[in-house]
Scaffold this motif. Structure first.
Motif, PDB file in Angstrom:
ATOM      1  N   LEU A 100      -0.264  13.151 -35.089  1.00  0.00           N
ATOM      2  CA  LEU A 100      -1.138  12.255 -34.317  1.00  0.00           C
ATOM      3  C   LEU A 100      -1.233  10.884 -34.977  1.00  0.00           C
ATOM      4  O   LEU A 100      -1.130   9.859 -34.292  1.00  0.00           O
ATOM      5  N   LYS A 101      -1.401  10.848 -36.277  1.00  0.00           N
ATOM      6  CA  LYS A 101      -1.491   9.567 -36.973  1.00  0.00           C
ATOM      7  C   LYS A 101      -0.204   8.761 -36.818  1.00  0.00           C
ATOM      8  O   LYS A 101      -0.241   7.546 -36.629  1.00  0.00           O
ATOM      9  N   LYS A 102       0.930   9.437 -36.871  1.00  0.00           N
ATOM     10  CA  LYS A 102       2.203   8.742 -36.679  1.00  0.00           C
ATOM     11  C   LYS A 102       2.312   8.196 -35.260  1.00  0.00           C
ATOM     12  O   LYS A 102       2.747   7.067 -35.053  1.00  0.00           O
ATOM     13  N   ALA A 103       1.895   8.992 -34.292  1.00  0.00           N
ATOM     14  CA  ALA A 103       1.928   8.530 -32.899  1.00  0.00           C
ATOM     15  C   ALA A 103       1.059   7.289 -32.722  1.00  0.00           C
ATOM     16  O   ALA A 103       1.455   6.336 -32.052  1.00  0.00           O
ATOM     17  N   PHE A 104      -0.120   7.276 -33.344  1.00  0.00           N
ATOM     18  CA  PHE A 104      -1.022   6.133 -33.220  1.00  0.00           C
ATOM     19  C   PHE A 104      -0.507   4.919 -33.976  1.00  0.00           C
ATOM     20  O   PHE A 104      -0.750   3.786 -33.578  1.00  0.00           O
ATOM     21  N   LYS A 105       0.207   5.152 -35.069  1.00  0.00           N
ATOM     22  CA  LYS A 105       0.799   4.039 -35.816  1.00  0.00           C
ATOM     23  C   LYS A 105       1.911   3.389 -34.993  1.00  0.00           C
ATOM     24  O   LYS A 105       2.019   2.171 -34.927  1.00  0.00           O
ATOM     25  N   GLU A 106       2.741   4.239 -34.369  1.00  0.00           N
ATOM     26  CA  GLU A 106       3.858   3.728 -33.574  1.00  0.00           C
ATOM     27  C   GLU A 106       3.400   3.165 -32.230  1.00  0.00           C
ATOM     28  O   GLU A 106       4.029   2.248 -31.704  1.00  0.00           O
ATOM     29  N   SER A 107       2.329   3.734 -31.675  1.00  0.00           N
ATOM     30  CA  SER A 107       1.821   3.318 -30.363  1.00  0.00           C
ATOM     31  C   SER A 107       0.298   3.300 -30.397  1.00  0.00           C
ATOM     32  O   SER A 107      -0.360   4.240 -29.927  1.00  0.00           O
ATOM     33  N   PRO A 108      -0.298   2.242 -30.950  1.00  0.00           N
ATOM     34  CA  PRO A 108      -1.759   2.179 -31.049  1.00  0.00           C
ATOM     35  C   PRO A 108      -2.468   2.321 -29.701  1.00  0.00           C
ATOM     36  O   PRO A 108      -3.611   2.770 -29.653  1.00  0.00           O
ATOM     37  N   SER A 109      -1.797   1.976 -28.627  1.00  0.00           N
ATOM     38  CA  SER A 109      -2.428   2.074 -27.302  1.00  0.00           C
ATOM     39  C   SER A 109      -2.673   3.519 -26.882  1.00  0.00           C
ATOM     40  O   SER A 109      -3.350   3.757 -25.875  1.00  0.00           O
ATOM     41  N   LEU A 110      -2.168   4.496 -27.636  1.00  0.00           N
ATOM     42  CA  LEU A 110      -2.447   5.903 -27.331  1.00  0.00           C
ATOM     43  C   LEU A 110      -3.821   6.342 -27.848  1.00  0.00           C
ATOM     44  O   LEU A 110      -4.333   7.371 -27.425  1.00  0.00           O
ATOM     45  N   GLN A 111      -4.432   5.581 -28.742  1.00  0.00           N
ATOM     46  CA  GLN A 111      -5.720   5.990 -29.306  1.00  0.00           C
ATOM     47  C   GLN A 111      -6.820   6.115 -28.255  1.00  0.00           C
ATOM     48  O   GLN A 111      -7.582   7.077 -28.299  1.00  0.00           O
ATOM     49  N   PRO A 112      -6.935   5.200 -27.303  1.00  0.00           N
ATOM     50  CA  PRO A 112      -7.953   5.412 -26.261  1.00  0.00           C
ATOM     51  C   PRO A 112      -7.700   6.686 -25.450  1.00  0.00           C
ATOM     52  O   PRO A 112      -8.648   7.361 -25.030  1.00  0.00           O
ATOM     53  N   TYR A 113      -6.442   7.040 -25.245  1.00  0.00           N
ATOM     54  CA  TYR A 113      -6.114   8.280 -24.542  1.00  0.00           C
ATOM     55  C   TYR A 113      -6.606   9.484 -25.340  1.00  0.00           C
ATOM     56  O   TYR A 113      -7.159  10.438 -24.774  1.00  0.00           O
ATOM     57  N   PHE A 114      -6.432   9.452 -26.657  1.00  0.00           N
ATOM     58  CA  PHE A 114      -6.919  10.504 -27.537  1.00  0.00           C
ATOM     59  C   PHE A 114      -8.421  10.712 -27.323  1.00  0.00           C
ATOM     60  O   PHE A 114      -8.891  11.844 -27.152  1.00  0.00           O
ATOM     61  N   THR A 115      -9.173   9.629 -27.311  1.00  0.00           N
ATOM     62  CA  THR A 115     -10.621   9.703 -27.113  1.00  0.00           C
ATOM     63  C   THR A 115     -10.940  10.229 -25.714  1.00  0.00           C
ATOM     64  O   THR A 115     -11.835  11.063 -25.547  1.00  0.00           O
ATOM     65  N   GLU A 116     -10.192   9.771 -24.737  1.00  0.00           N
ATOM     66  CA  GLU A 116     -10.403  10.163 -23.344  1.00  0.00           C
ATOM     67  C   GLU A 116     -10.208  11.671 -23.136  1.00  0.00           C
ATOM     68  O   GLU A 116     -10.963  12.300 -22.395  1.00  0.00           O
ATOM     69  N   ILE A 117      -9.230  12.256 -23.788  1.00  0.00           N
ATOM     70  CA  ILE A 117      -8.909  13.672 -23.561  1.00  0.00           C
ATOM     71  C   ILE A 117      -9.535  14.607 -24.585  1.00  0.00           C
ATOM     72  O   ILE A 117      -9.355  15.823 -24.494  1.00  0.00           O
ATOM     73  N   PHE A 118     -10.252  14.062 -25.551  1.00  0.00           N
ATOM     74  CA  PHE A 118     -10.743  14.870 -26.664  1.00  0.00           C
ATOM     75  C   PHE A 118     -11.544  16.086 -26.190  1.00  0.00           C
ATOM     76  O   PHE A 118     -11.270  17.214 -26.605  1.00  0.00           O
ATOM     77  N   ASN A 119     -12.515  15.887 -25.328  1.00  0.00           N
ATOM     78  CA  ASN A 119     -13.357  17.003 -24.881  1.00  0.00           C
ATOM     79  C   ASN A 119     -12.577  18.002 -24.032  1.00  0.00           C
ATOM     80  O   ASN A 119     -12.785  19.209 -24.153  1.00  0.00           O
ATOM     81  N   GLU A 120     -11.692  17.510 -23.186  1.00  0.00           N
ATOM     82  CA  GLU A 120     -10.854  18.401 -22.378  1.00  0.00           C
ATOM     83  C   GLU A 120      -9.963  19.252 -23.284  1.00  0.00           C
ATOM     84  O   GLU A 120      -9.818  20.461 -23.075  1.00  0.00           O
ATOM     85  N   CYS A 121      -9.371  18.633 -24.285  1.00  0.00           N
ATOM     86  CA  CYS A 121      -8.544  19.361 -25.248  1.00  0.00           C
ATOM     87  C   CYS A 121      -9.367  20.408 -25.974  1.00  0.00           C
ATOM     88  O   CYS A 121      -8.888  21.520 -26.217  1.00  0.00           O
ATOM     89  N   TYR A 122     -10.572  20.043 -26.330  1.00  0.00           N
ATOM     90  CA  TYR A 122     -11.426  20.996 -27.043  1.00  0.00           C
ATOM     91  C   TYR A 122     -11.677  22.227 -26.182  1.00  0.00           C
ATOM     92  O   TYR A 122     -11.632  23.354 -26.672  1.00  0.00           O
ATOM     93  N   GLN A 123     -11.930  22.041 -24.894  1.00  0.00           N
ATOM     94  CA  GLN A 123     -12.182  23.191 -24.013  1.00  0.00           C
ATOM     95  C   GLN A 123     -10.957  24.101 -23.949  1.00  0.00           C
ATOM     96  O   GLN A 123     -11.076  25.326 -23.985  1.00  0.00           O
ATOM     97  N   ASP A 124      -9.774  23.512 -23.872  1.00  0.00           N
ATOM     98  CA  ASP A 124      -8.543  24.312 -23.876  1.00  0.00           C
ATOM     99  C   ASP A 124      -8.353  25.005 -25.226  1.00  0.00           C
ATOM    100  O   ASP A 124      -7.971  26.174 -25.285  1.00  0.00           O
ATOM    101  N   ALA A 125      -8.644  24.291 -26.304  1.00  0.00           N
ATOM    102  CA  ALA A 125      -8.514  24.865 -27.649  1.00  0.00           C
ATOM    103  C   ALA A 125      -9.501  26.011 -27.832  1.00  0.00           C
ATOM    104  O   ALA A 125      -9.160  27.040 -28.436  1.00  0.00           O
ATOM    105  N   ARG A 126     -10.688  25.856 -27.315  1.00  0.00           N
ATOM    106  CA  ARG A 126     -11.723  26.892 -27.399  1.00  0.00           C
ATOM    107  C   ARG A 126     -11.237  28.178 -26.722  1.00  0.00           C
ATOM    108  O   ARG A 126     -11.357  29.275 -27.282  1.00  0.00           O
ATOM    109  N   GLU A 127     -10.663  28.028 -25.550  1.00  0.00           N
ATOM    110  CA  GLU A 127     -10.154  29.188 -24.814  1.00  0.00           C
ATOM    111  C   GLU A 127      -8.999  29.857 -25.572  1.00  0.00           C
ATOM    112  O   GLU A 127      -8.940  31.080 -25.700  1.00  0.00           O
TER     113      GLU A 127
END
Length: 154
Positions: free
Chosen positions: A95-122
């Motif tokens: 993830l850190k490498k992806a954000f270093k290479e494409s900083p514009s992906l960081q807002p997407y990370f924040t946007e999907i964080f809770n959705e990812c957590y729900q999938d991870a929880r399951e």
């Protein structure tokens, strides 16, 4: 400079279907040579759009795996293993490498964080055999903690 690759747009469109790698090489060469009018624009646009979707899918996948292992590390402390820890480190690095290479992906990370957590929880419930209710509905990890190399849940 003249290219030895196919140059007619209809030939490129056919090439795209028959030999993807050669189509990529041909398209790159045409771009380098400035032969923009000969490009297979429809397929080139599709590929560029798909590259963006692929980057987003990678962020989603890496975040989900990271969250699964953080949950397992936190809620099955008696089964902690070096492979869980290695997975946490690896997916943080990705993830850190992806954000270093494409900083514009960081807002997407924040946007999907809770959705990812729900999938991870399951998935964590399925992997551990623990009831899903054992894992909190609201994420116990902040986005910052999730990426913090020094953070591990108690």
């Amino acid at each position: 400079m003249t290219s030895s690759f196919p140059t007619a747009a209809n030939n490129l469109s056919t090439l795209y279907e028959q030999d993807y790698y050669l189509w990529l090489e041909t398209t790159a060469r045409l771009l380098q040579e400035g032969q923009l009018s000969v490009l297979d624009v429809a397929n080139l646009l599709e590929e560029i759009e798909d590259m963006g979707r692929s980057e987003k899918r990678a962020v989603y996948s890496n975040l989900k795996i990271l969250l699964i292992h953080l949950l397992k590390y936190s809620y099955q402390s008696e089964k902690r293993s070096s492979s869980w820890l290695a997975s946490i480190v690896e997916h943080r690095q990705r993830l850190k490498k992806a954000f270093k290479e494409s900083p514009s992906l960081q807002p997407y990370f924040t946007e999907i964080f809770n959705e990812c957590y729900q999938d991870a929880r399951e998935l964590a419930s399925a992997e551990t055999g623990l009831e899903i209710e054992r894992f909190p509905v609201e994420t116990p990890f902040t986005p910052e903690e999730t990426l913090d190399s020094d953070y591990l849940p108690d």
